[in-house]
Scaffold this motif. Sequence first.
Motif, mmCIF file in Angstrom:
data_model
loop_
_atom_site.group_PDB
_atom_site.id
_atom_site.type_symbol
_atom_site.label_atom_id
_atom_site.label_comp_id
_atom_site.label_asym_id
_atom_site.label_seq_id
_atom_site.Cartn_x
_atom_site.Cartn_y
_atom_site.Cartn_z
ATOM 1 N N GLU A 159 6.319 -17.897 -2.892
ATOM 2 C CA GLU A 159 4.970 -17.064 -3.235
ATOM 3 C C GLU A 159 3.957 -18.150 -3.374
ATOM 4 O O GLU A 159 2.819 -17.468 -4.156
ATOM 5 C CB GLU A 159 5.180 -16.190 -4.297
ATOM 6 N N GLU B 120 6.901 -8.587 -1.968
ATOM 7 C CA GLU B 120 6.767 -7.117 -1.587
ATOM 8 C C GLU B 120 5.844 -7.088 -0.667
ATOM 9 O O GLU B 120 5.765 -6.204 0.236
ATOM 10 C CB GLU B 120 6.525 -6.423 -2.973
ATOM 11 N N GLU B 121 4.591 -7.430 -0.952
ATOM 12 C CA GLU B 121 3.497 -7.506 -0.205
ATOM 13 C C GLU B 121 3.617 -8.045 1.241
ATOM 14 O O GLU B 121 3.502 -7.595 2.518
ATOM 15 C CB GLU B 121 2.043 -8.188 -0.687
ATOM 16 N N GLN B 122 4.310 -9.023 1.442
ATOM 17 C CA GLN B 122 4.945 -9.819 2.603
ATOM 18 C C GLN B 122 5.818 -8.773 3.293
ATOM 19 O O GLN B 122 5.576 -8.732 4.516
ATOM 20 C CB GLN B 122 5.536 -10.953 2.392
ATOM 21 N N MET B 123 6.717 -8.189 2.860
ATOM 22 C CA MET B 123 7.574 -7.172 3.364
ATOM 23 C C MET B 123 6.654 -6.157 4.209
ATOM 24 O O MET B 123 7.055 -5.572 5.016
ATOM 25 C CB MET B 123 8.705 -6.736 2.485
ATOM 26 N N HIS B 124 5.666 -5.703 3.345
ATOM 27 C CA HIS B 124 4.887 -4.389 3.788
ATOM 28 C C HIS B 124 4.180 -4.855 4.965
ATOM 29 O O HIS B 124 4.113 -4.129 5.954
ATOM 30 C CB HIS B 124 3.972 -4.317 2.676
ATOM 31 N N GLU C 55 6.493 -5.066 7.959
ATOM 32 C CA GLU C 55 7.044 -3.717 8.487
ATOM 33 C C GLU C 55 5.664 -3.117 9.278
ATOM 34 O O GLU C 55 6.171 -2.590 10.402
ATOM 35 C CB GLU C 55 7.252 -2.677 7.311
ATOM 36 N N LYS D 49 14.721 -15.151 -4.646
ATOM 37 C CA LYS D 49 13.744 -14.548 -3.746
ATOM 38 C C LYS D 49 14.251 -14.725 -2.420
ATOM 39 O O LYS D 49 13.810 -13.983 -1.571
ATOM 40 C CB LYS D 49 12.545 -15.472 -4.143
ATOM 41 N N ALA E 111 16.302 -12.250 -1.463
ATOM 42 C CA ALA E 111 15.999 -10.988 -1.362
ATOM 43 C C ALA E 111 15.228 -10.758 -0.081
ATOM 44 O O ALA E 111 15.245 -9.561 0.532
ATOM 45 C CB ALA E 111 14.936 -10.600 -2.564
ATOM 46 N N VAL E 112 14.564 -11.755 0.368
ATOM 47 C CA VAL E 112 13.840 -11.675 1.733
ATOM 48 C C VAL E 112 14.874 -11.449 2.734
ATOM 49 O O VAL E 112 14.902 -10.747 3.609
ATOM 50 C CB VAL E 112 12.935 -12.786 1.784
ATOM 51 N N PHE F 173 16.141 -8.064 2.713
ATOM 52 C CA PHE F 173 15.309 -6.965 3.273
ATOM 53 C C PHE F 173 15.293 -7.372 5.010
ATOM 54 O O PHE F 173 15.094 -6.153 5.879
ATOM 55 C CB PHE F 173 14.030 -7.275 2.984
#
Length: 357
Positions: free
Chosen positions: A258, A265-269, A272, A297, A300-301, A304
């Motif tokens: 980060e 979360e923003e990167q995941m968004h 997608e 982290k 988590a990624v 995801f």
Amino acid sequence: MKNPFEKMPTVLTADELIDKAFRRAERAASAYNPPGGKVAKARQREELRVRTVSNVVRDNLRKILDRTPGVSTLPKFYQELVDTLVDRDQFHKSLARVNWAVKTIRNLEQRHVEKIRFERDPKEIAKLRRAFYGRVADILHEIDDDLRYLNQARNVLKELPVVDLELPTVVIAGHPNVGKSTLLRALTNARPEVASYPFTTKGINVGQFEEHYLKYQVIDTPGLLDRPLSERNEVEKQAILALKHLGDVIVYIFDPSEYCGFPIEEQMHLFEEILREFGEFPFIVAINKVDIADEEKVKAVEEFVRSTGLEPVKISALTGEGLEELKKRVIEIVEPKARELAKKIMEKELSKFRGEL
Ligand SMILES: Nc1nc2c(ncn2[C@@H]2O[C@H](COP(=O)(O)OP(=O)(O)OP(=O)(O)O)[C@@H](O)[C@H]2O)c(=O)[nH]1
């Protein structure tokens, strides 16, 4: 491939072109001393003026037509980009009007020269030449808006990126500062070139690498695939979607440290969204900066990414960790295209060789 508009000349305005042509005609006429009496001299001098003006104007205009490629003959990638920069309809109309001017001036030249040849009064001969000058000036003023439009178009079209459309191409995507250009530099040996690209301030970085004698191209897209598409306007979107005609695989980068300034979360968004938009593309996901990222982290990624059906590669573009594996995954996808291209080039060389025998 070169920029398809590279050879397009500067387009003069009507007044600039008129000035150029008239001056050239004066110079030619003053250096010309034809034989014969007063009438014969006048006829030949004025004919020379008419012909010179016509030639200078038509050469200039024809050069624009000859050196401007037909947009619909260009590869799709360039067609899409042209459409983001110029109004294709207006562009074609302006070219058609330039073509009309060339033909009309040619006809006028013939008609006025014929009349000059039959005229006996030197005053009338000069009048005919002046009438021709007037008509040429009118025609050029009539297409002045087109000339100005074409010149503006030329200036932006000359800035189109120069990329190799045949090479298998890896497009790197991800938020700003996640390490895209560091990865590009690590994957490609030569210093990447910066090519300008519509709606990006930084331009795109293009690098190449070779593996087993096959060549690949890598493109880093700062400012393009680094923000949700929903925030873009239509033309920007089109410039981004033009990449579909260029790329063969997308390498999406996450920065679980980060430090890039975007929470995961923003990167995941964003991921997608890009996955949805470029759904038909093969994707490889790289989790970067594993040398400094928090393990939680990273996990988590990883989870995801797996939930989207993809298996991520953990890398550090800085230390080189995981890059071999990433390269292997990339090559697995694009090697067939590279082989195909190598075969095509080889066949071309062979047929050239046979032709020489
Ligand atoms: N520790 C560490 N730092 C990295 C790694 N990869 C990149 N960086 C650093 O992250 C910062 C941003 O990297 P860039 O390669 O410029 O990021 P970018 O995604 O190309 O940025 P934009 O061009 O703005 O989109 C730089 O300071 C890099 O040195 C990595 O694997 N580990």
